[in-house]
Design a protein around this motif. Sequence first.
Motif, PDB file in Angstrom:
ATOM      1  N   GLY A 168      -6.430   9.766 -17.984  1.00  0.00           N
ATOM      2  CA  GLY A 168      -6.823  10.947 -18.843  1.00  0.00           C
ATOM      3  C   GLY A 168      -7.359  11.981 -18.003  1.00  0.00           C
ATOM      4  N   SER A 169      -8.475  11.593 -16.637  1.00  0.00           N
ATOM      5  CA  SER A 169      -9.139  13.035 -15.655  1.00  0.00           C
ATOM      6  C   SER A 169      -8.334  12.604 -14.842  1.00  0.00           C
ATOM      7  N   GLY A 170      -8.126  11.761 -14.186  1.00  0.00           N
ATOM      8  CA  GLY A 170      -7.140  11.510 -12.726  1.00  0.00           C
ATOM      9  C   GLY A 170      -5.701  11.715 -12.334  1.00  0.00           C
ATOM     10  N   THR A 171      -5.811  11.917 -10.895  1.00  0.00           N
ATOM     11  CA  THR A 171      -4.319  11.452 -10.160  1.00  0.00           C
ATOM     12  C   THR A 171      -3.623  10.866 -10.522  1.00  0.00           C
ATOM     13  N   VAL A 172      -2.644  11.087 -10.359  1.00  0.00           N
ATOM     14  CA  VAL A 172      -1.813  10.149  -9.551  1.00  0.00           C
ATOM     15  C   VAL A 172      -1.547   9.272  -8.063  1.00  0.00           C
ATOM     16  N   ALA A 173      -2.353  10.432  -7.276  1.00  0.00           N
ATOM     17  CA  ALA A 173      -2.316  10.353  -5.671  1.00  0.00           C
ATOM     18  C   ALA A 173      -3.515   9.203  -5.651  1.00  0.00           C
ATOM     19  N   GLU A 174      -4.488   9.580  -6.774  1.00  0.00           N
ATOM     20  CA  GLU A 174      -6.350   9.120  -7.177  1.00  0.00           C
ATOM     21  C   GLU A 174      -5.949   7.745  -6.906  1.00  0.00           C
ATOM     22  N   MET A 175      -4.838   7.550  -8.304  1.00  0.00           N
ATOM     23  CA  MET A 175      -4.380   5.721  -8.160  1.00  0.00           C
ATOM     24  C   MET A 175      -3.664   5.028  -7.361  1.00  0.00           C
ATOM     25  N   SER A 176      -3.185   5.944  -6.504  1.00  0.00           N
ATOM     26  CA  SER A 176      -2.574   5.629  -6.015  1.00  0.00           C
ATOM     27  C   SER A 176      -3.189   4.820  -4.285  1.00  0.00           C
ATOM     28  N   GLU A 177      -3.716   6.143  -3.987  1.00  0.00           N
ATOM     29  CA  GLU A 177      -4.695   5.114  -2.788  1.00  0.00           C
ATOM     30  C   GLU A 177      -5.410   4.451  -3.329  1.00  0.00           C
ATOM     31  N   TRP A 178      -5.863   4.119  -4.426  1.00  0.00           N
ATOM     32  CA  TRP A 178      -7.579   3.248  -5.005  1.00  0.00           C
ATOM     33  C   TRP A 178      -6.524   1.692  -4.705  1.00  0.00           C
ATOM     34  N   ILE A 179      -5.769   1.622  -5.041  1.00  0.00           N
ATOM     35  CA  ILE A 179      -3.978   0.683  -5.272  1.00  0.00           C
ATOM     36  C   ILE A 179      -4.308  -0.031  -3.796  1.00  0.00           C
ATOM     37  N   GLU A 180      -3.925   1.534  -2.418  1.00  0.00           N
ATOM     38  CA  GLU A 180      -4.600   1.461  -1.092  1.00  0.00           C
ATOM     39  C   GLU A 180      -5.127   0.693  -0.935  1.00  0.00           C
ATOM     40  N   TYR A 181      -6.316   1.391  -0.706  1.00  0.00           N
ATOM     41  CA  TYR A 181      -7.496   0.835  -0.496  1.00  0.00           C
ATOM     42  C   TYR A 181      -7.954  -0.330  -0.707  1.00  0.00           C
ATOM     43  N   LEU A 182      -8.033  -0.762  -1.429  1.00  0.00           N
ATOM     44  CA  LEU A 182      -7.997  -2.266  -2.570  1.00  0.00           C
ATOM     45  C   LEU A 182      -7.219  -3.601  -1.599  1.00  0.00           C
ATOM     46  N   THR A 183      -5.981  -3.232  -0.985  1.00  0.00           N
ATOM     47  CA  THR A 183      -5.066  -4.361  -0.690  1.00  0.00           C
ATOM     48  C   THR A 183      -4.517  -4.075   0.087  1.00  0.00           C
ATOM     49  N   ARG A 184      -4.687  -3.600   1.109  1.00  0.00           N
ATOM     50  CA  ARG A 184      -3.587  -2.969   2.156  1.00  0.00           C
ATOM     51  C   ARG A 184      -4.420  -3.560   3.645  1.00  0.00           C
ATOM     52  N   ALA A 185      -3.786  -4.502   4.733  1.00  0.00           N
ATOM     53  CA  ALA A 185      -4.304  -4.558   5.225  1.00  0.00           C
ATOM     54  C   ALA A 185      -3.970  -3.960   6.913  1.00  0.00           C
ATOM     55  N   ASP A 186      -3.265  -2.850   7.079  1.00  0.00           N
ATOM     56  CA  ASP A 186      -3.051  -2.869   8.430  1.00  0.00           C
ATOM     57  C   ASP A 186      -3.970  -1.637   8.301  1.00  0.00           C
ATOM     58  N   ASP A 187      -3.468  -0.258   8.946  1.00  0.00           N
ATOM     59  CA  ASP A 187      -4.415   0.859   9.846  1.00  0.00           C
ATOM     60  C   ASP A 187      -3.938   2.149   8.698  1.00  0.00           C
ATOM     61  N   SER A 188      -3.677   1.892   7.394  1.00  0.00           N
ATOM     62  CA  SER A 188      -2.860   3.199   6.805  1.00  0.00           C
ATOM     63  C   SER A 188      -4.491   3.829   6.638  1.00  0.00           C
ATOM     64  N   PRO A 189      -4.594   4.949   6.268  1.00  0.00           N
ATOM     65  CA  PRO A 189      -5.841   5.719   6.205  1.00  0.00           C
ATOM     66  C   PRO A 189      -6.747   4.757   5.116  1.00  0.00           C
TER      67      PRO A 189
END
Length: 511
Positions: free
Chosen positions: A132-153
């Motif tokens: 509703g008030s968020g961006t595609v990038a915001e959602m993409s970065e959240w799942i990366e923050y939660l679940t990515r294992a390497d040294d991504s941003p």
Amino acid sequence: MPHTNTTAVIDLDLPGPRISRHVYGHFAEHLGRCIYGGFYVGEDSDVPNERGIRTDVVEALRALQIPNLRWPGGCFADDYHWRDGIGSRDQRPRMVNSHWGDVVEDNAFGTHEFMDLCEMLGTDAYISGNVGSGTVAEMSEWIEYLTRADDSPMAALRRENGRDEPWKVPFFGIGNEAWGCGGNLRVEQFASLARQYSTYVRDHAGNEVYRIAAGASDDDLHWTEVLMQSFGPLDAPADAAAPSAPFQGISLHYYTMTGTWQDKGAATEFSEDEWYLALQKAGFMEHLLTRHGQVMDRYDPHRRVGLVVDEWGTWWNVEPGTNPGFLYQQNTLRDALVASVHLDAFHRHADRVVMANIAQTVNVLQAMLLTDPESGALVRTPSYHVFEMNTGHHDADSLAVHLDGVPTRTTDGAELPLVSASASVKDGAALVSLSNLDAAAERAVVLDLRGREVTGHSGRVLTAPELATHNTPEAPDAVAPVELTAIRPHERGLEVTLPAHSYATVSLTLA
């Protein structure tokens, strides 16, 4: 003597679709005292806690084996920006919770706290993302923050905030109530957004996400149809590879009330007619599952797309003297039977309903638990006990229950069956759930058990002297399950006598 012409025929050797444990899911929104004062009290609280999370709440919910927990909303989710809820708590920005009480939210409970809670509960996370008030990038970065294992941003940022290993996030919601508080969108608008946002909720580091697009309210079949049309072809043979799709499930919301949205009815002060009306309204869920399922079947005959009822339950007027934006209501025996009727319906539709989330877990709407702000006491509600009595249905194979001789009552122009039932089988045992919705009369039900030998049985029953009986800090067990002794051998299996206004489970040991 109870009337004895109701029969439930159960073929114990003919298992049907599996009942996903996830239909016993829960919902925790930043609303009233669900999070703050419910799950989370802060590390400096006198209430026993681990890292700010109430240990008595965790202990009580672990007994329910809750399979998943939806967070942070609800309507709140489409105002929530996840970066505000990470890092040092004293540096997190504040926000206004405009939907629920117009209070200021300090973001003390954020991503790390929620995932910590899930690990303490032993439950799967169901994150509701902001369309509703968020961006595609915001959602993409959240799942990366939660679940990515390497040294991504985003993985590096998570480590800066104290969490080295990624979490598992099996479920992710693409918006919430997009037809209303999630943006007031037309379904044609939202279907395009759902495809876009879902594309960027990626699978990282072996974490496979089940993406759930915000679905219909009540009987809005058009909403479901347009979302189903947004998929690619779904009519390939059942053994073909699953179609590539941006999301895998769609949601459905339905609440039970006896009045209007402006005056929903009282939680504890109700007449016998209102008792029956509430149960008739609860039974409407069966109609909704059938109708939405029929729409889905036209496009998806092999039922690869899941229906997720991620908000359901009773919605009454708030308790007198409480903040109307906090949605705090008591929970009576009537609520327990509303729950049992819903769960029976979910069992019958196990081939399409892959998840459901009662609203909400603590202190809001049809809660499992109530916490007293003065004493800190924890109360298990009658609805809690229905969920606890039903744990044997988790991931069990459904069994068709053919009812005959069920009495009915005309309520709001419709016939309300006064007996509800469902059954399942797992690991050499069967569990039969039985609800007697009659406010005044007990009922004998013959269980006509076929196909397998029954070598043992036991029963439990949940009832109370009055229809509106509920649990309080002073009387925490006014509504609590006890042994059901009124089970007798019958030439066709067993005869069970159900007290008036009661819920019962019968456990069967199978040869």
